[in-house]
Design a protein around this motif. Structure first.
Motif, PDB file in Angstrom:
ATOM      1  N   ALA A 238      91.603  39.332   6.950  1.00 38.62           N
ATOM      2  CA  ALA A 238      92.170  40.566   7.508  1.00 38.62           C
ATOM      3  C   ALA A 238      93.549  40.792   6.916  1.00 38.62           C
ATOM      4  O   ALA A 238      94.240  39.852   6.508  1.00 38.62           O
ATOM      5  CB  ALA A 238      92.258  40.472   9.027  1.00 38.62           C
ATOM      6  N   GLU A 239      93.932  42.068   6.918  1.00 35.78           N
ATOM      7  CA  GLU A 239      95.212  42.463   6.335  1.00 35.78           C
ATOM      8  C   GLU A 239      95.790  43.613   7.137  1.00 35.78           C
ATOM      9  O   GLU A 239      95.060  44.473   7.621  1.00 35.78           O
ATOM     10  CB  GLU A 239      94.970  42.908   4.890  1.00 35.78           C
ATOM     11  N   VAL A 240      97.110  43.625   7.274  1.00 38.60           N
ATOM     12  CA  VAL A 240      97.792  44.758   7.893  1.00 38.60           C
ATOM     13  C   VAL A 240      98.964  45.131   6.995  1.00 38.60           C
ATOM     14  O   VAL A 240      99.619  44.266   6.417  1.00 38.60           O
ATOM     15  CB  VAL A 240      98.262  44.427   9.331  1.00 38.60           C
ATOM     16  N   GLU A 241      99.175  46.435   6.859  1.00 41.24           N
ATOM     17  CA  GLU A 241     100.219  46.916   5.964  1.00 41.24           C
ATOM     18  C   GLU A 241     100.861  48.166   6.548  1.00 41.24           C
ATOM     19  O   GLU A 241     100.169  49.031   7.074  1.00 41.24           O
ATOM     20  CB  GLU A 241      99.615  47.236   4.593  1.00 41.24           C
ATOM     21  N   CYS A 242     102.169  48.243   6.463  1.00 44.98           N
ATOM     22  CA  CYS A 242     102.900  49.446   6.856  1.00 44.98           C
ATOM     23  C   CYS A 242     103.677  49.934   5.647  1.00 44.98           C
ATOM     24  O   CYS A 242     104.331  49.137   4.960  1.00 44.98           O
ATOM     25  CB  CYS A 242     103.852  49.162   8.017  1.00 44.98           C
ATOM     26  N   HIS A 243     103.604  51.223   5.383  1.00 47.90           N
ATOM     27  CA  HIS A 243     104.283  51.795   4.222  1.00 47.90           C
ATOM     28  C   HIS A 243     105.772  51.471   4.272  1.00 47.90           C
ATOM     29  O   HIS A 243     106.442  51.746   5.260  1.00 47.90           O
ATOM     30  CB  HIS A 243     104.071  53.312   4.194  1.00 47.90           C
TER      31      HIS A 243
ATOM     32  N   ALA B  72      98.617  39.150   5.379  1.00 46.15           N
ATOM     33  CA  ALA B  72      97.180  38.931   5.237  1.00 46.15           C
ATOM     34  C   ALA B  72      96.842  37.458   5.363  1.00 46.15           C
ATOM     35  O   ALA B  72      97.664  36.574   5.087  1.00 46.15           O
ATOM     36  CB  ALA B  72      96.696  39.465   3.888  1.00 46.15           C
ATOM     37  N   ALA B  73      95.600  37.209   5.786  1.00 45.84           N
ATOM     38  CA  ALA B  73      95.063  35.856   5.861  1.00 45.84           C
ATOM     39  C   ALA B  73      93.565  35.937   5.613  1.00 45.84           C
ATOM     40  O   ALA B  73      92.923  36.922   5.963  1.00 45.84           O
ATOM     41  CB  ALA B  73      95.351  35.233   7.229  1.00 45.84           C
ATOM     42  N   TYR B  74      93.026  34.905   4.988  1.00 48.28           N
ATOM     43  CA  TYR B  74      91.582  34.895   4.727  1.00 48.28           C
ATOM     44  C   TYR B  74      91.064  33.462   4.719  1.00 48.28           C
ATOM     45  O   TYR B  74      91.835  32.508   4.610  1.00 48.28           O
ATOM     46  CB  TYR B  74      91.255  35.605   3.403  1.00 48.28           C
ATOM     47  N   GLN B  75      89.757  33.325   4.818  1.00 56.51           N
ATOM     48  CA  GLN B  75      89.120  32.021   4.876  1.00 56.51           C
ATOM     49  C   GLN B  75      88.170  31.853   3.703  1.00 56.51           C
ATOM     50  O   GLN B  75      87.395  32.750   3.366  1.00 56.51           O
ATOM     51  CB  GLN B  75      88.337  31.850   6.187  1.00 56.51           C
TER      52      GLN B  75
ATOM     53  N   TYR C   9      93.740  30.618   4.283  1.00 57.48           N
ATOM     54  CA  TYR C   9      94.812  30.906   3.327  1.00 57.48           C
ATOM     55  C   TYR C   9      95.678  32.025   3.900  1.00 57.48           C
ATOM     56  O   TYR C   9      95.161  33.064   4.302  1.00 57.48           O
ATOM     57  CB  TYR C   9      94.234  31.318   1.976  1.00 57.48           C
ATOM     58  N   VAL C  10      96.971  31.778   3.932  1.00 52.58           N
ATOM     59  CA  VAL C  10      97.920  32.762   4.447  1.00 52.58           C
ATOM     60  C   VAL C  10      98.775  33.238   3.277  1.00 52.58           C
ATOM     61  O   VAL C  10      99.376  32.427   2.563  1.00 52.58           O
ATOM     62  CB  VAL C  10      98.827  32.142   5.538  1.00 52.58           C
ATOM     63  N   ILE C  11      98.782  34.552   3.060  1.00 52.41           N
ATOM     64  CA  ILE C  11      99.617  35.113   1.998  1.00 52.41           C
ATOM     65  C   ILE C  11     101.035  35.204   2.539  1.00 52.41           C
ATOM     66  O   ILE C  11     101.315  35.966   3.458  1.00 52.41           O
ATOM     67  CB  ILE C  11      99.097  36.487   1.550  1.00 52.41           C
TER      68      ILE C  11
END
Length: 201
Positions: free
Chosen positions: A142-147, A153-156, A162-164
């Motif tokens: 999943a990822e969340v972004e604000c302009h 983001a984090a993914y498996q 894995y944490v960006i």
């Protein structure tokens, strides 16, 4: 330093100081990039790219696979934090009106028996109405972004989370057979979105 040459003649260079502008090359030109970095075998890195297999010690595991929650949550900045004033509750200036915090600390909360909860960093510009959330399915994440407010983001992959983290990726070992269920509904509500606004990818 990037240098473009043709027949030994230099066409342009970028030194990274200001704009990295390099003299444009003809559209049909060919270029060879040379580096002083020693040549290395990148096969292991290529093979590891999006490798979703369990690690070796988990391949023989006979445990029952289970899905566990990994929940994105906002944490209010403590008094004294350098962004405390920006993180105070405020009313948006444009409709739809709502109460929000311009910046919060974001954590990925995991069950204690699975792994420690993870610090995802600060998310800014949350009151501008220009935030997006995406639920990935390949890879699971999943990822969340604000302009102008950053991206978290984090993914498996396999039995690793894995944490960006800024320009780095942090790896967290998970128990064998665990599939993370990334949950964002409550998180995006504070950004003025509904669960239907979460993009699926």
């Amino acid at each position: 330093m990037l240098v473009i040459k043709e027949d030994g003649k230099e066409l342009g260079r970028g030194d990274g100081s200001d704009s990295w502008h390099v003299t444009p090359m003809p559209p049909d030109a060919c270029a060879t990039l040379e580096t002083k970095i020693p040549k290395r075998d990148l096969t292991p890195l290529a093979n590891a790219y999006l490798d979703d297999r369990p690690s070796e010690h988990c391949r023989a595991s006979t445990g029952t696979p289970r899905k566990v929650p990994a929940t994105f949550v906002h944490e209010v900045l403590p008094k004294g934090h350098r962004h405390y004033e920006s993180g105070k509750l405020e009313r948006t200036r444009t409709p739809p009106y709502r109460d929000c915090r311009g910046v919060t600390h974001v954590r990925l909360v995991l069950p204690a028996e699975i792994a420690p909860s993870q610090d995802l960093g600060l998310l800014f510009a949350q009151c501008n109405g220009l935030c997006h959330a995406t639920r990935w399915h390949d890879p699971n994440g999943a990822e969340v972004e604000c302009h102008e407010g950053g991206q978290l983001a984090a993914y498996q992959l396999g039995n690793h989370l894995y944490v960006i983290d800024d320009e780095h990726v942090r790896q967290v070992v998970l128990p064998c057979g665990v599939e993370l269920d990334f949950q964002m509904n409550g998180f995006v509500a504070q950004l003025g979105m509904t669960r239907d606004d979460i993009r699926q990818q």
